[in-house]
Scaffold this active site. Structure first.
Site, PDB file in Angstrom:
ATOM      1  N   HIS A 128       1.129  -1.282   0.039  1.00 19.22           N
ATOM      2  CA  HIS A 128       0.288   0.080   0.207  1.00 19.22           C
ATOM      3  C   HIS A 128       0.747   1.289   0.290  1.00 19.22           C
ATOM      4  CE1 HIS A 128      -3.852   2.329  -0.709  1.00 19.22           C
ATOM      5  NE2 HIS A 128      -2.960   3.125   0.355  1.00 19.22           N
ATOM      6  N   TYR A 162       1.642   5.299  -2.694  1.00 15.07           N
ATOM      7  CA  TYR A 162       1.936   6.715  -2.658  1.00 15.07           C
ATOM      8  C   TYR A 162       3.350   6.604  -2.646  1.00 15.07           C
ATOM      9  CZ  TYR A 162      -1.896   5.747  -0.393  1.00 15.07           C
ATOM     10  OH  TYR A 162      -3.313   5.764   0.143  1.00 15.07           O
ATOM     11  N   HIS A 213      -9.611   0.757 -11.268  1.00 14.65           N
ATOM     12  CA  HIS A 213      -9.276   1.347  -9.523  1.00 14.65           C
ATOM     13  C   HIS A 213      -7.888   1.764 -10.215  1.00 14.65           C
ATOM     14  CE1 HIS A 213      -8.546   3.304  -6.043  1.00 14.65           C
ATOM     15  NE2 HIS A 213      -7.733   2.279  -5.933  1.00 14.65           N
ATOM     16  N   PHE A 214      -6.938   1.026 -10.637  1.00 12.83           N
ATOM     17  CA  PHE A 214      -5.289   1.563 -10.256  1.00 12.83           C
ATOM     18  C   PHE A 214      -5.610   1.716 -11.706  1.00 12.83           C
ATOM     19  CE2 PHE A 214      -4.723  -3.268 -11.014  1.00 12.83           C
ATOM     20  CZ  PHE A 214      -4.139  -3.475 -12.477  1.00 12.83           C
ATOM     21  N   HIS A 215      -5.999   1.538 -13.011  1.00 17.45           N
ATOM     22  CA  HIS A 215      -5.741   2.671 -14.181  1.00 17.45           C
ATOM     23  C   HIS A 215      -6.623   3.861 -14.555  1.00 17.45           C
ATOM     24  CE1 HIS A 215      -4.389  -1.050 -15.471  1.00 17.45           C
ATOM     25  NE2 HIS A 215      -3.884  -0.510 -16.754  1.00 17.45           N
ATOM     26  N   ARG A 228     -10.571 -10.469 -12.086  1.00 13.22           N
ATOM     27  CA  ARG A 228      -9.952  -9.847 -12.460  1.00 13.22           C
ATOM     28  C   ARG A 228      -8.770 -10.875 -12.745  1.00 13.22           C
ATOM     29  NH1 ARG A 228      -6.130  -7.141  -6.937  1.00 13.22           N
ATOM     30  NH2 ARG A 228      -4.559  -6.986  -9.138  1.00 13.22           N
ATOM     31  N   ARG A 229      -7.666 -10.337 -13.613  1.00 11.19           N
ATOM     32  CA  ARG A 229      -6.150 -11.808 -13.831  1.00 11.19           C
ATOM     33  C   ARG A 229      -7.097 -13.093 -14.085  1.00 11.19           C
ATOM     34  NH1 ARG A 229      -3.404 -10.463  -7.922  1.00 11.19           N
ATOM     35  NH2 ARG A 229      -2.170  -8.756  -9.114  1.00 11.19           N
TER      36      ARG A 229
HETATM   37 FE1  HAS Z   1      -5.420   1.680  -3.871  1.00 12.32          FE
HETATM   38  C1  HAS Z   1      -6.278  -1.232  -4.447  1.00 12.32           C
HETATM   39  C2  HAS Z   1      -7.649   1.776  -1.571  1.00 12.32           C
HETATM   40  C3  HAS Z   1      -5.658   5.346  -3.700  1.00 12.32           C
HETATM   41  C4  HAS Z   1      -3.608   2.060  -6.317  1.00 12.32           C
HETATM   42  N1  HAS Z   1      -5.562   0.483  -5.084  1.00 12.32           N
HETATM   43  C5  HAS Z   1      -5.351  -0.755  -5.133  1.00 12.32           C
HETATM   44  C6  HAS Z   1      -4.589  -1.268  -6.191  1.00 12.32           C
HETATM   45  C7  HAS Z   1      -3.404  -0.556  -7.086  1.00 12.32           C
HETATM   46  C8  HAS Z   1      -4.174   0.786  -6.128  1.00 12.32           C
HETATM   47  C9  HAS Z   1      -2.615  -0.379  -7.472  1.00 12.32           C
HETATM   48  O1  HAS Z   1      -8.661  -0.350   1.023  1.00 12.32           O
HETATM   49  C10 HAS Z   1      -4.459  -2.620  -7.111  1.00 12.32           C
HETATM   50  C11 HAS Z   1      -3.528  -3.511  -5.585  1.00 12.32           C
HETATM   51  C12 HAS Z   1      -3.593  -5.183  -6.121  1.00 12.32           C
HETATM   52  O2  HAS Z   1      -2.409  -5.711  -7.132  1.00 12.32           O
HETATM   53  O3  HAS Z   1      -4.353  -5.872  -5.879  1.00 12.32           O
HETATM   54  N2  HAS Z   1      -6.131   3.549  -2.543  1.00 12.32           N
HETATM   55  C13 HAS Z   1      -7.651   2.692  -1.774  1.00 12.32           C
HETATM   56  C14 HAS Z   1      -7.618   4.074  -0.995  1.00 12.32           C
HETATM   57  C15 HAS Z   1      -6.564   5.776  -1.830  1.00 12.32           C
HETATM   58  C16 HAS Z   1      -5.662   4.671  -3.036  1.00 12.32           C
HETATM   59  C17 HAS Z   1      -8.195   4.946   0.141  1.00 12.32           C
HETATM   60  N3  HAS Z   1      -5.117   3.566  -4.901  1.00 12.32           N
HETATM   61  C18 HAS Z   1      -4.211   4.922  -4.599  1.00 12.32           C
HETATM   62  C19 HAS Z   1      -3.349   5.611  -5.187  1.00 12.32           C
HETATM   63  C20 HAS Z   1      -2.883   4.345  -6.153  1.00 12.32           C
HETATM   64  C21 HAS Z   1      -3.832   2.790  -5.734  1.00 12.32           C
HETATM   65  C22 HAS Z   1      -3.157   6.813  -4.968  1.00 12.32           C
HETATM   66  C23 HAS Z   1      -1.237   4.603  -6.678  1.00 12.32           C
HETATM   67  C24 HAS Z   1      -0.904   5.808  -7.457  1.00 12.32           C
HETATM   68  N4  HAS Z   1      -7.361   0.582  -3.223  1.00 12.32           N
HETATM   69  C25 HAS Z   1      -7.336   0.487  -2.063  1.00 12.32           C
HETATM   70  C26 HAS Z   1      -8.283  -0.146  -1.531  1.00 12.32           C
HETATM   71  C27 HAS Z   1      -7.832  -1.917  -2.084  1.00 12.32           C
HETATM   72  C28 HAS Z   1      -7.120  -1.014  -3.444  1.00 12.32           C
HETATM   73  C29 HAS Z   1      -8.780  -0.792  -0.281  1.00 12.32           C
HETATM   74  C30 HAS Z   1      -7.621  -3.144  -2.395  1.00 12.32           C
HETATM   75  C31 HAS Z   1      -9.088  -3.728  -2.816  1.00 12.32           C
HETATM   76  C32 HAS Z   1      -8.873  -5.002  -3.126  1.00 12.32           C
HETATM   77  O4  HAS Z   1      -9.901  -5.425  -2.745  1.00 12.32           O
HETATM   78  O5  HAS Z   1      -8.400  -5.690  -3.768  1.00 12.32           O
HETATM   79  C33 HAS Z   1      -6.830   6.635  -1.359  1.00 12.32           C
HETATM   80  O6  HAS Z   1      -5.436   7.313  -0.736  1.00 12.32           O
HETATM   81  C34 HAS Z   1      -7.898   7.808  -2.567  1.00 12.32           C
HETATM   82  C35 HAS Z   1      -7.474   8.839  -1.490  1.00 12.32           C
HETATM   83  C36 HAS Z   1      -7.668  10.293  -2.309  1.00 12.32           C
HETATM   84  C37 HAS Z   1      -8.689  11.110  -2.495  1.00 12.32           C
HETATM   85  C38 HAS Z   1      -8.876  12.069  -4.106  1.00 12.32           C
HETATM   86  C39 HAS Z   1      -8.082  13.557  -3.991  1.00 12.32           C
HETATM   87  C40 HAS Z   1      -8.500  14.549  -5.088  1.00 12.32           C
HETATM   88  C41 HAS Z   1      -7.674  15.119  -5.384  1.00 12.32           C
HETATM   89  C42 HAS Z   1      -8.176  15.227  -6.716  1.00 12.32           C
HETATM   90  C43 HAS Z   1      -8.033  16.619  -6.408  1.00 12.32           C
HETATM   91  C44 HAS Z   1      -8.308  17.542  -8.404  1.00 12.32           C
HETATM   92  C45 HAS Z   1      -8.380  18.464  -8.236  1.00 12.32           C
HETATM   93  C46 HAS Z   1      -8.173  18.833 -10.370  1.00 12.32           C
HETATM   94  C47 HAS Z   1      -7.623  20.022  -7.731  1.00 12.32           C
HETATM   95  C48 HAS Z   1      -9.730  11.027  -1.809  1.00 12.32           C
HETATM   96  C49 HAS Z   1      -6.783  15.162  -4.662  1.00 12.32           C
HETATM   97  C50 HAS Z   1      -9.867  19.988 -10.043  1.00 12.32           C
HETATM   98  C51 HAS Z   1     -10.229  19.143 -11.627  1.00 12.32           C
HETATM   99  C52 HAS Z   1     -11.974  19.255 -11.837  1.00 12.32           C
HETATM  100  C53 HAS Z   1     -12.455  18.787 -13.031  1.00 12.32           C
HETATM  101  C54 HAS Z   1     -12.630  20.159 -11.320  1.00 12.32           C
END
Ligand code: HAS
Length: 552
Positions: free
Chosen positions: A221, A225, A372-374, A437-438
């Protein structure tokens, strides 16, 4: 401001890292193209090539190799720009680290090509690869540590010479990311050195499967980050400069990075919510901590909106959204990263869904997770790296990012966005319908399962069309990189590309934010609380170790 040009040594080093990154990117995206065609039953691989071999190469080359090499290139160029040229020692150790990381990568790739390591990027036991695959992984990590420690050494010298001063924001963030990476890798290093290598070479007979998975996710995890934070560095430090603004809040930016050090590691169980060997209390605790690690991303979102609004209003934007139109949309260095941010809104929301226990039951091990990861690593992170590439490569090669290349860059980011919307939407929807998946193509001879292939967007054809557009976009990007490296006109005088670093007012930033000892100590306390008892349990009550399985 006239740009400070980079020393020749760091220039070559950063280019070597970025060159390696883009070579991996090209092969990795080709493997991705093969994936979507196989799942769509439009392609049958020749006998010597296996679906899981291609999938392992795809995951490792893009998620691990492309990202890591690019990140180090970016760090090295940025550290030299913000805290000065590297001394001979820093440079030498960085090259040693680079050589070890490259050697590890080559070993891993050779083992995959030889058909000895079709174990996917998570290399779950009891699937067993050739021992040299794990040796390659260990070398890869050691190499990144050496490169990371060289940068920390460079920073340390700067701090000794600037007693009582806060370091520049870029340097602070680089060091925070390296601290996170080193602590995170401890889990995977323990699993590889003490479990996988002895097991794969026949020194031990069995492996404790659940322990190896838990150690992997202890690393897995925070790994996400490690990809995300360099993108956030670009958002906090580079983007404001490109749009002509300033960092919105220096202390908010530093605090968000500190929170990542604290909360990104003791959360790995949210990848193992369906696994029986861990009791629900520890899953619950780590889920609560997972929700804590969402906070710094929300802080980042707030900070970005504020940066854009402040700048847009300075440029004369009026009303509720008038400032939005004033942003420099014609500058692809900005637009690419803005689109990357926009993708992270659904990407992050999907993460919150995944982390919620009951909803995880619905999506775990389905194509939803691939979707999700894409739209996390595959676009917010990767497209931010593309946006950086457009000026970073010319900055390092001394060439011009010409108008025609800028037009191509726009086509590249738009095609990437369209491809990703099609592919990841189809993946999310198919996943909700239960598509695993996979898994290579299968007929699923049941009418409910066949419904996966029928929806307007939820079908494998849409996924394949999206994947094909993505591959063409990737080829275009590599073409742009090659042009910027060798063929674009050499820049002269005022044409020289600069490394954009926005001004950040640190006068009100509390200095304790840079007291690493406090944060590292708290991080270890949280890790100890979240992991000591469940890991001890897994060791004490271990079932007989599992034998070796090679299913391919
Ligand atoms: Fe995830 C699975 C939970 C973030 C990558 N994640 C994965 C896997 C990958 C991955 C590769 O809880 C698959 C792993 C595998 O092979 O099995 N993930 C989260 C949570 C977050 C999160 C809570 N993941 C990421 C990030 C990744 C990433 C970042 C890569 C860089 N993820 C999970 C969970 C799994 C998971 C479970 C397991 C699922 C399972 O059962 O297998 C948080 O960090 C997300 C917080 C982010 C936000 C978004 C904030 C928004 C921002 C953009 C602002 C935009 C602006 C532009 C200013 C709350 C900062 C304005 C635009 C306009 C259009 C107005």
């Amino acid at each position: 401001m006239k740009s400070i040009q980079i020393g020749n040594g760091e220039r070559k080093l950063a280019l070597a890292n970025i060159g390696f990154a883009y070579s991996a990117f090209l092969i990795g995206t080709l493997c991705g193209l093969l994936q979507v065609f196989i799942r769509n039953d439009a392609l049958t691989l020749p006998g010597w090539l296996d679906y899981y071999q291609v999938l392992t190469a795809h995951g490792l080359l893009l998620a691990i190799v492309f990202t890591t090499f690019f990140i180090f290139g970016f760090f090295q160029a940025g550290m030299s720009r913000t805290i000065g040229s590297f001394g001979g020692k820093v440079l030498r150790w960085s090259w040693v680290g680079y050589a070890i990381t490259s050697l590890g990568t080559l070993l891993v790739v050779i083992m995959i090509l030889a058909g000895q390591a079709s174990v996917l990027y998570t290399f779950y036991a009891p699937l067993q690869a050739h021992g040299l695959f794990y040796v390659g992984l260990a070398l890869f990590v050691i190499g990144t540590w050496v490169q990371g420690f060289a940068l920390v050494g460079h920073y340390w010298v700067w701090r000794r010479e600037h007693k009582g001063e806060l370091s520049p924001l870029f340097a602070f963030m680089t060091v925070a990311t390296i601290i996170l990476w080193v602590i995170a890798c401890l889990g995977v290093v323990a699993a590889v050195l003490f479990q996988f290598i002895p097991w794969a070479f026949g020194i031990t007979d069995g492996i404790n499967v659940e322990l190896s998975r838990s150690l992997f996710w202890y690393f897995g995890h925070p790994l996400v980050y490690f990809w995300l934070l360099p993108a956030y560095m670009a958002w906090y430090v580079v983007v404001p400069k490109i749009i002509g603004g300033r960092v919105f809040s220096d202390s908010l930016a530093r605090l968000s990075f500190v929170l990542f050090i604290l909360f990104s590691i003791p959360v790995g169980f949210h990848h193992q919510l369906t696994e029986p060997g861990i009791t629900s209390f520890w899953k619950f605790l780590q889920t609560v901590l997972t929700f804590m690690v969402i906070i710094p991303s929300l802080m980042t979102a707030f900070s970005m909106f504020a940066t854009f609004e402040v700048r847009g209003r300075e440029l004369g934007g009026r009303g509720l959204f008038g400032w939005f139109r004033k942003l420099p949309w014609k500058d692809v260095r900005f637009t690419s990263i803005f689109i990357a941010m926009a993708f992270f809104i659904p990407g992050g929301a999907g993460g919150i869904i995944n982390a919620s226990f009951q909803m995880n039951e619905v999506i775990h091990n389905t194509l939803w997770v691939v979707g999700h990861f894409h739209i996390t690593v595959g676009t917010p992170v990767a497209m931010t790296f593309f946006g950086l590439t457009f000026w970073l490569v010319p900055y390092l090669t001394g060439r011009v990012f010409t108008k025609s290349l800028q037009r191509l860059a726009f086509i590249q980011i738009i095609t990437w966005s369209i491809g990703m919307i099609l592919m990841s939407t189809a993946q999310h929807l198919l996943g909700l319908l239960g598509a695993p998946r996979r898994t290579a193509y299968t007929g699923y001879a049941h009418e409910d399962a066949l419904a996966w292939f029928d929806g307007v967007l939820s079908n494998h054809v849409t996924m394949a069309v999206g994947g094909s557009i993505l591959f063409l976009s990737a080829v275009l990007l590599v073409f742009i990189v090659v042009q910027l490296w060798w063929f674009a006109p050499v820049s002269k005088g005022e044409n020289l590309e600069s490394f954009p670093i926005a001004a950040s007012d640190s006068s009100a930033t509390p200095t304790f934010l840079e007291n690493w000892k406090i944060w590292i100590a708290i991080a270890f306390v949280l890790i100890a609380v979240a992991y000591t008892i469940p890991l001890t349990d897994l060791i004490q009550h271990a079932p007989p170790g599992s034998g070796r399985f090679q299913t391919w």
